[in-house]
Scaffold this motif. Sequence first.
Motif, PDB file in Angstrom:
ATOM      1  N   VAL A  50       0.852  -1.193   0.000  1.00 54.22           N
ATOM      2  CA  VAL A  50       0.000   0.000   0.000  1.00 54.22           C
ATOM      3  C   VAL A  50       0.883   1.237   0.000  1.00 54.22           C
ATOM      4  CG1 VAL A  50      -2.039  -0.938   1.148  1.00 54.22           C
ATOM      5  CG2 VAL A  50      -0.141  -0.069   2.532  1.00 54.22           C
ATOM      6  N   GLU A  51       0.353   2.301  -0.588  1.00 52.94           N
ATOM      7  CA  GLU A  51       1.043   3.576  -0.464  1.00 52.94           C
ATOM      8  C   GLU A  51       0.551   4.227   0.817  1.00 52.94           C
ATOM      9  OE1 GLU A  51       1.940   6.412  -3.867  1.00 52.94           O
ATOM     10  OE2 GLU A  51       0.504   7.566  -2.682  1.00 52.94           O
ATOM     11  N   ALA A  52       1.479   4.643   1.659  1.00 52.89           N
ATOM     12  CA  ALA A  52       1.092   5.158   2.963  1.00 52.89           C
ATOM     13  C   ALA A  52       1.638   6.558   3.183  1.00 52.89           C
ATOM     14  CB  ALA A  52       1.605   4.233   4.061  1.00 52.89           C
ATOM     15  N   GLN A  53       0.878   7.302   3.969  1.00 53.59           N
ATOM     16  CA  GLN A  53       1.222   8.677   4.265  1.00 53.59           C
ATOM     17  C   GLN A  53       1.464   8.799   5.769  1.00 53.59           C
ATOM     18  OE1 GLN A  53      -0.630  10.513   1.370  1.00 53.59           O
ATOM     19  NE2 GLN A  53       1.357  11.531   1.416  1.00 53.59           N
ATOM     20  N   VAL A  54       2.590   9.353   6.148  1.00 58.37           N
ATOM     21  CA  VAL A  54       2.842   9.568   7.571  1.00 58.37           C
ATOM     22  C   VAL A  54       3.112  11.048   7.768  1.00 58.37           C
ATOM     23  CG1 VAL A  54       4.270   8.982   9.557  1.00 58.37           C
ATOM     24  CG2 VAL A  54       3.895   7.289   7.765  1.00 58.37           C
ATOM     25  N   ILE A  55       2.379  11.692   8.677  1.00 60.07           N
ATOM     26  CA  ILE A  55       2.632  13.097   8.963  1.00 60.07           C
ATOM     27  C   ILE A  55       3.185  13.226  10.376  1.00 60.07           C
ATOM     28  CG2 ILE A  55       1.574  15.373   9.262  1.00 60.07           C
ATOM     29  CD1 ILE A  55      -0.279  14.729   7.034  1.00 60.07           C
ATOM     30  N   VAL A  56       4.339  13.890  10.500  1.00 61.62           N
ATOM     31  CA  VAL A  56       4.974  14.029  11.814  1.00 61.62           C
ATOM     32  C   VAL A  56       5.628  15.390  11.965  1.00 61.62           C
ATOM     33  CG1 VAL A  56       5.606  11.686  12.477  1.00 61.62           C
ATOM     34  CG2 VAL A  56       7.009  12.906  10.815  1.00 61.62           C
ATOM     35  N   PRO A  57       5.813  15.824  13.218  1.00 64.56           N
ATOM     36  CA  PRO A  57       6.661  16.987  13.440  1.00 64.56           C
ATOM     37  C   PRO A  57       8.064  16.665  12.890  1.00 64.56           C
ATOM     38  CG  PRO A  57       5.454  16.433  15.435  1.00 64.56           C
ATOM     39  CD  PRO A  57       5.199  15.329  14.456  1.00 64.56           C
TER      40      PRO A  57
ATOM     41  N   TYR B 175       2.692  11.870  18.211  1.00 62.28           N
ATOM     42  CA  TYR B 175       2.458  12.980  17.293  1.00 62.28           C
ATOM     43  C   TYR B 175       2.208  12.567  15.842  1.00 62.28           C
ATOM     44  CZ  TYR B 175       3.486  16.536  20.761  1.00 62.28           C
ATOM     45  OH  TYR B 175       3.423  17.355  21.832  1.00 62.28           O
ATOM     46  N   ALA B 176       2.552  11.330  15.494  1.00 58.68           N
ATOM     47  CA  ALA B 176       2.409  10.949  14.087  1.00 58.68           C
ATOM     48  C   ALA B 176       0.974  10.588  13.752  1.00 58.68           C
ATOM     49  CB  ALA B 176       3.310   9.757  13.781  1.00 58.68           C
TER      50      ALA B 176
ATOM     51  N   ALA C 252      13.175   9.119  13.070  1.00 62.70           N
ATOM     52  CA  ALA C 252      12.550   7.961  13.708  1.00 62.70           C
ATOM     53  C   ALA C 252      11.638   7.228  12.719  1.00 62.70           C
ATOM     54  CB  ALA C 252      11.745   8.400  14.934  1.00 62.70           C
ATOM     55  N   ILE C 253      10.924   7.995  11.915  1.00 62.36           N
ATOM     56  CA  ILE C 253      10.034   7.385  10.919  1.00 62.36           C
ATOM     57  C   ILE C 253      10.857   6.628   9.877  1.00 62.36           C
ATOM     58  CG2 ILE C 253       8.341   7.862   9.095  1.00 62.36           C
ATOM     59  CD1 ILE C 253       7.302   8.268  11.933  1.00 62.36           C
ATOM     60  N   MET C 254      11.983   7.224   9.486  1.00 64.43           N
ATOM     61  CA  MET C 254      12.851   6.575   8.498  1.00 64.43           C
ATOM     62  C   MET C 254      13.315   5.210   9.014  1.00 64.43           C
ATOM     63  SD  MET C 254      13.517   8.596   5.815  1.00 64.43           S
ATOM     64  CE  MET C 254      13.646  10.276   5.254  1.00 64.43           C
ATOM     65  N   ARG C 255      13.711   5.187  10.303  1.00 63.65           N
ATOM     66  CA  ARG C 255      14.165   3.919  10.876  1.00 63.65           C
ATOM     67  C   ARG C 255      13.028   2.900  10.911  1.00 63.65           C
ATOM     68  NH1 ARG C 255      17.196   7.325  13.916  1.00 63.65           N
ATOM     69  NH2 ARG C 255      15.621   7.576  15.546  1.00 63.65           N
ATOM     70  N   LEU C 256      11.882   3.356  11.331  1.00 63.78           N
ATOM     71  CA  LEU C 256      10.727   2.462  11.396  1.00 63.78           C
ATOM     72  C   LEU C 256      10.368   1.946  10.003  1.00 63.78           C
ATOM     73  CD1 LEU C 256       8.482   1.184  13.119  1.00 63.78           C
ATOM     74  CD2 LEU C 256       7.127   3.251  12.740  1.00 63.78           C
TER      75      LEU C 256
ATOM     76  N   ARG D 140       6.324  20.653  10.203  1.00 64.64           N
ATOM     77  CA  ARG D 140       5.667  19.358   9.963  1.00 64.64           C
ATOM     78  C   ARG D 140       5.927  18.817   8.583  1.00 64.64           C
ATOM     79  NH1 ARG D 140       0.807  17.814  12.389  1.00 64.64           N
ATOM     80  NH2 ARG D 140      -0.367  18.648  10.650  1.00 64.64           N
ATOM     81  N   ALA D 141       6.205  17.484   8.569  1.00 68.02           N
ATOM     82  CA  ALA D 141       6.544  16.848   7.302  1.00 68.02           C
ATOM     83  C   ALA D 141       5.561  15.730   6.985  1.00 68.02           C
ATOM     84  CB  ALA D 141       7.952  16.273   7.382  1.00 68.02           C
ATOM     85  N   SER D 142       5.365  15.517   5.700  1.00 64.28           N
ATOM     86  CA  SER D 142       4.516  14.421   5.251  1.00 64.28           C
ATOM     87  C   SER D 142       5.388  13.464   4.441  1.00 64.28           C
ATOM     88  CB  SER D 142       3.382  14.977   4.391  1.00 64.28           C
ATOM     89  OG  SER D 142       2.759  13.929   3.699  1.00 64.28           O
ATOM     90  N   LEU D 143       5.505  12.208   4.926  1.00 60.03           N
ATOM     91  CA  LEU D 143       6.352  11.229   4.247  1.00 60.03           C
ATOM     92  C   LEU D 143       5.487  10.223   3.509  1.00 60.03           C
ATOM     93  CD1 LEU D 143       7.848  12.007   7.124  1.00 60.03           C
ATOM     94  CD2 LEU D 143       9.476  10.307   6.311  1.00 60.03           C
ATOM     95  N   THR D 144       5.933   9.860   2.315  1.00 59.82           N
ATOM     96  CA  THR D 144       5.198   8.860   1.557  1.00 59.82           C
ATOM     97  C   THR D 144       6.051   7.612   1.410  1.00 59.82           C
ATOM     98  OG1 THR D 144       4.175  10.665   0.365  1.00 59.82           O
ATOM     99  CG2 THR D 144       3.873   8.462  -0.537  1.00 59.82           C
ATOM    100  N   TYR D 145       5.446   6.473   1.674  1.00 65.32           N
ATOM    101  CA  TYR D 145       6.137   5.185   1.617  1.00 65.32           C
ATOM    102  C   TYR D 145       5.275   4.170   0.880  1.00 65.32           C
ATOM    103  CZ  TYR D 145       9.955   5.718   5.033  1.00 65.32           C
ATOM    104  OH  TYR D 145      11.109   6.042   5.682  1.00 65.32           O
ATOM    105  N   ASN D 146       5.908   3.162   0.325  1.00 67.34           N
ATOM    106  CA  ASN D 146       5.169   1.954  -0.027  1.00 67.34           C
ATOM    107  C   ASN D 146       5.540   0.881   0.986  1.00 67.34           C
ATOM    108  OD1 ASN D 146       4.072   3.208  -2.208  1.00 67.34           O
ATOM    109  ND2 ASN D 146       5.550   2.374  -3.677  1.00 67.34           N
TER     110      ASN D 146
END
Lengths: 379, 601
Positions: free
Chosen positions: B408-415, B470-471, B421-425, B443-449
Amino acid sequence: MPFSVYLHFPYCRNKCSYCDFYKELYDPEHERRFYEALFTETRLRGESWPSEDRIITSIFVGGGTPSLTRLDLLARWLEELKRHFTVLEGLEFSIENNPESVTLELLESYKELGINRPTFGIQSFKPKLLKLLNRKHSIRDSQRAVYLTNALRFENFGADLIFALPRQTSRMLTEDLDQLIELEPPHISFYQLTIEPGTPLAEKMARGKLKPVDEDLTYAMYRGGCEKLAEAGYVRYEVSSFAKPGHECRHNISYWEGQDYLAFGPSGHSFVHGRRFANVASVNDYIISLQRGEYPVEEDESGVAERMVEAIMLGLRMTRGIDRRQFAERFGHNVEDQLDRRQYEILIESGYIIPDRGRIRLSETGFFLADEITRRLIR
Amino acid sequence: MTHDPTKIRNFSIIAHIDHGKSTLADRLLQNTKTISEREMRKQVLDSMDLEQERGITIKAHAIRMEYLASDKQIYRLNLIDTPGHVDFTYEVSRALAACEGAVLVVDAAQGIEAQTLSNLYLAMDNDLEIIPVVNKIDLPAADPDRVAAEIVDLIGCRPEEVLRCSAKEGIGINELLEQIVKVVPPPTGDPQAPLQAMVFDSVFDTYRGAMPLIRVVNGSLQAGDRIKFFANKKIFEVDEVGYLRLQKVPIESLSAGDVGYFYASIKDVADTKIGDTVTTEKSPAKQPLEGFVDVKPMVFSGLYPAVAEDFTELREALEKLKLNDASLLFTPESSSALGFGFRVGFLGLLHMEIVTERLSREYGQTLINTVPNVEYHVYLTDGEIVTVDNPAQMPSTQVIDHVEEPYVEAQVIVPSEYVGAIMRLGTERRGEYKNTEYLSTERASLTYNFPLAEIIFDFYDKLKSVTRGYASFDYGIPYYQRSDLVKLDILVNSDPVDALSSIIHRDRAYHWGLALCDKLRNLIPRQMFEVVLQAAIGSRIISRSTIRPIRKNVTAKCYGGDVTRKRKLLERQKEGKKRMKQIGSVEIPQEAFLAALQIER
């Protein structure tokens, strides 16, 4: 059918931290009222008892702390009992004692009353452990109680020793056993401490002030204890019961073999003519009920299926095991048919159960796991 | 009575969870006098108990309001409520497709979150007019200016177009109603054309059958019409049409632009598929409306009765639940460890939780459920493709060419400070990083598959813990992609336990096998026998641990003649152990079957 009699004396001077038997703090006036009710209970039982069936084969006075009792009142109860029932000459007659309340006079009175088997709640010889149990006697008290008993030439008596106490080491137990064996009681109850819910000990444990005893240590203590007792000539005839040959407690065996027993006093449990019932666990309710001329009992409504589970459970705890023929005669069913067959086979295969001629009994390793095995076996 | 279509406004409210969508909906109902103060129960639209408890909407609803606007005209406002969870993305998209506009609600303290974004994108895909609202301006922590700026950046509107409300205090509600009338376009569509109506939800009534909620796009529908569903070509005769207030209001007809319901003695709710188009038998539309997808379950789990005898009861309970939940799929299966049960397909983990909770609450079922898994596409060497929804059914490695798993394409929004931390996860969960966009400097919005299997359980908790809560996180509809996967078996005293098998990425298998054996060692109580636990890939053992046997279990006391008490204790233990499953001579507690869920990755 001849039967055994149990009397529950419901008073103690102080409450031991591990005990969950029913008891109240000792009060002489209260005791008098209790005995009045007891006489009534005994008379009512006597009057309604089938006339052909009045033979008593053993008596056991437990508690509570029966060694606190007024002996004249106990004597009056015996008179009442004998008025209605046939108390066999020389029957096994036991009474429990706290070592600190044993005196020469007390033991002499026992002899006069026909009490021939005092037992002593020694539990340990370590002051630290006795304190944990909230027992009030000293090592000297225990020793003196046994010396006096020997001096008065009681042919039979018993002593209780607990193991698997929090903070107890294997070494402490070995020393306790050595000291006890030196006193040569003909009967020893060597039993593991059970933390009963609602006791001060259980509460301490729940609050984290005491750590539960390690399972492997418990095993080592029990196993070591059994070996030591065997070397000293004691034969284990039940999980916690050890005796010099011929000194097994007949009264307890009658419980375990499903014979009839009638209990007097609050919280006493009876098994008579296939019925199980229990007296209320409250002296006050007991007294009130008997003043009205009513039995203070609660019936256990369970039926033959439960009786069979009990017979299996109790039978497996005894070294001799379950007698197949006796079981079949009593219930009209084969004992095997009452067991989970798959588990039964697994347990035989793994050497925990020995299906002997005529008996189903546990092997030495199986004996240590009696509860687990019984739980797997029943359906 | 047909209403002037130019006076109809169909709209939804979209928001991240807890941003105040339900409270705002309640205010709209109150201000338009659709419900009286007396009828006002907090958050009327969330009617299921579970919904109220969890504060989320599970089923979509639609409610009609009449609003006297400042231009002295009466407008008909249809509020279509949408489910608020990622498991129901498709349902949300269909509910939005039934509208011309959407109210975008953002919490004045929290700002834009992942669900705000994903719902906004769905709304924009459906060409909806957006009415941005900053809600909860009464909160002490509210920062409406900052949040409004985020919204302006996001949708490119003018700052003064962002409304400021407090649904709780009733501030800004009338302005919002005016804005809905002004901004949301009236429906277009031809009442004379052949009927095309889209099903955006369906609920089941024991007496009257399925009740589809529809948006009429073209044509009209009245009682007596014989209608046809495009997806399965089935024909039914309509016996009632109407719209919804708090209760159903039957009317003569629904025509182009209207939102309402109908009954047609439809016995099976599965016949009324969400997104499907309804037309008439007599003069059918040439084609269905766009956007229909037959939704397939994404998450599967074996559900077994704790006690074998309850199998029939469990089947009946599942059948009853299915009456109202067409997305619930189940087929009987058997496991050598767990006996007879069902493989049940769910839209997602929340859906699974809801179903199992309803089974236990409403139907009194005690269940063992196996670790949830996704569905794999297995390409065999002979060219055949098989789908596998139960790890135990995985074909042997020799006949497998390759395997695909859902992504799935996923969106994560975090401070911003948590981007690392999100990158590691993301790496831990086999995520393929796409890009990062900054919503603001903070605030950043990261997109991942992500492989779906990596996020269906505990991902969200993990995400919250590495970002101190916060995410926010959301994802779209899955697609399939090739992966290097293996089947990992667990053996208990050399017997494979099918219910503990899992499918896992090859690089993870060793660590996973070790961790799973270790976890099981703690969950399986010591027994009378030594228990050997092994993890294996094919015939290769990759880890091994043992549980030492107990050696003493016998209670000391059996004096005083209270045999009843001891017997009862024994029977209670027996009853407790009945819940255990027997593998050879080993008894395995229910929790062990969920051991995999507790493993730290």
